[in-house]
Design a protein around this motif. Structure first.
Motif, PDB file in Angstrom:
ATOM      1  N   ARG A  63       0.840  -1.152  -0.068  1.00  0.00           N
ATOM      2  CA  ARG A  63       0.155   0.008   0.009  1.00  0.00           C
ATOM      3  C   ARG A  63       0.722   1.272  -0.071  1.00  0.00           C
ATOM      4  N   GLY A  64       0.706   2.151   0.754  1.00  0.00           N
ATOM      5  CA  GLY A  64       1.373   3.600   1.064  1.00  0.00           C
ATOM      6  C   GLY A  64       2.834   3.468   1.126  1.00  0.00           C
ATOM      7  N   THR A  65       3.216   2.397   1.911  1.00  0.00           N
ATOM      8  CA  THR A  65       4.841   2.192   2.055  1.00  0.00           C
ATOM      9  C   THR A  65       5.393   1.679   0.715  1.00  0.00           C
ATOM     10  N   ALA A  66       4.809   0.670  -0.004  1.00  0.00           N
ATOM     11  CA  ALA A  66       5.170   0.218  -1.237  1.00  0.00           C
ATOM     12  C   ALA A  66       5.232   1.568  -2.329  1.00  0.00           C
ATOM     13  N   LEU A 125      -3.212  -1.802  -7.536  1.00  0.00           N
ATOM     14  CA  LEU A 125      -4.466  -2.591  -7.318  1.00  0.00           C
ATOM     15  C   LEU A 125      -4.777  -2.222  -5.906  1.00  0.00           C
ATOM     16  N   ASP A 126      -3.981  -2.524  -4.803  1.00  0.00           N
ATOM     17  CA  ASP A 126      -4.258  -2.225  -3.462  1.00  0.00           C
ATOM     18  C   ASP A 126      -4.609  -0.931  -3.100  1.00  0.00           C
ATOM     19  N   LEU A 127      -3.915   0.222  -3.811  1.00  0.00           N
ATOM     20  CA  LEU A 127      -4.361   1.555  -3.367  1.00  0.00           C
ATOM     21  C   LEU A 127      -5.874   1.629  -4.054  1.00  0.00           C
ATOM     22  N   LEU A 128      -5.944   1.303  -5.264  1.00  0.00           N
ATOM     23  CA  LEU A 128      -7.377   1.230  -5.748  1.00  0.00           C
ATOM     24  C   LEU A 128      -8.418   0.676  -4.872  1.00  0.00           C
ATOM     25  N   ASP A 137      -4.987  12.635  -4.996  1.00  0.00           N
ATOM     26  CA  ASP A 137      -3.625  12.173  -4.903  1.00  0.00           C
ATOM     27  C   ASP A 137      -3.494  10.772  -5.054  1.00  0.00           C
ATOM     28  N   ALA A 138      -4.521   9.820  -4.588  1.00  0.00           N
ATOM     29  CA  ALA A 138      -4.325   8.472  -4.493  1.00  0.00           C
ATOM     30  C   ALA A 138      -4.656   8.079  -5.987  1.00  0.00           C
ATOM     31  N   VAL A 142      -1.847   5.734  -8.086  1.00  0.00           N
ATOM     32  CA  VAL A 142      -2.302   4.542  -8.804  1.00  0.00           C
ATOM     33  C   VAL A 142      -1.763   4.603 -10.306  1.00  0.00           C
ATOM     34  N   LEU A 143      -2.050   5.742 -11.140  1.00  0.00           N
ATOM     35  CA  LEU A 143      -1.634   6.089 -12.471  1.00  0.00           C
ATOM     36  C   LEU A 143      -0.126   5.946 -12.560  1.00  0.00           C
ATOM     37  N   TYR A 144       0.635   6.383 -11.683  1.00  0.00           N
ATOM     38  CA  TYR A 144       2.043   6.513 -11.713  1.00  0.00           C
ATOM     39  C   TYR A 144       2.417   5.035 -11.526  1.00  0.00           C
ATOM     40  N   LEU A 145       1.886   4.232 -10.547  1.00  0.00           N
ATOM     41  CA  LEU A 145       2.421   3.000 -10.511  1.00  0.00           C
ATOM     42  C   LEU A 145       1.978   1.917 -11.786  1.00  0.00           C
TER      43      LEU A 145
END
Length: 197
Positions: A63-66, A125-128, A137-138, A142-145
């Motif tokens: 999630r946020g850490t990754a 996927l986890d952030l979504l 911001d989230a 997600v788009l960046y990842l």
């Protein structure tokens, strides 16, 4: 003879007050709960090493850490977010971590420096699929990842359709919003218009 400095400084090496003073003096910068000298390049490997220096070896950054380790966000989560694979027997997650059990597929985890981290696509996927409000911001993270993974939003939607996640309909709606946002961001610049004379 020159002494080699460690890549990262932690409060167990120097007192936190001294490390913060060195930051204020412009000699160090913060990397999660660690510190690095200004000539140490900021990288995913450095952020992963900072995470690994305080995390048990059986946990996986997610999630946020990754997202922070992959460079999608500027700072890590207040409490490190980690997971363990539900199919493997591992140690317990210490209370200072925001931990969870989850089922991971092949390719969902990668090794960066000394840390196990969810891949950019799995992190997206986890952030979504987080509960609560899905902030702009989230969405940008997600788009960046997904861009970093070279994966289109449609592949995440396909994966969610085959999942047993509760609230899957809400997450698919978020993915549709991301698809629209990605199209608007990637639309070619129309160029200058010719003025009539």
């Amino acid at each position: 003879m020159t002494a080699l400095l460690p890549r990262l400084f932690r409060p167990d090496v120097l007192p936190l007050a001294e490390l913060m003073a060195l930051c204020l003096d412009g000699q160090l910068y913060r990397v999660g709960d660690s510190f690095a000298t200004l000539d140490t390049p900021d990288s995913a490997a450095l952020r992963a090493a900072a995470f690994a220096s305080s995390a048990p070896s059986h946990v996986i950054a997610d999630r946020g850490t990754a997202a922070w380790i992959h460079g999608a966000r500027a700072a890590p989560s207040h409490r490190p977010q980690v997971c363990v694979d539900a199919r493997s027997r591992g140690g317990r997650i210490p209370p200072e971590f925001d931990g969870r059990q989850t089922t991971l597929s092949r390719g969902d985890v990668q090794l960066i420096d000394e840390a196990r981290v969810t891949s950019p696509a799995r992190t997206a996927l986890d952030l979504l699929c987080v509960d609560g409000r899905f902030s702009p911001d989230a969405a940008a993270q997600v788009l960046y990842l997904l861009d970093r993974a070279g994966v289109p939003v449609s592949s995440i939607k396909s994966r969610m359709r085959g999942s047993s996640r509760t609230n899957a309909r809400r997450y698919l709606a978020r993915a549709d919003q991301l698809s629209a946002r990605a199209r608007s961001v990637l639309r070619p610049f129309p160029g200058p218009t010719r003025s009539s004379r």
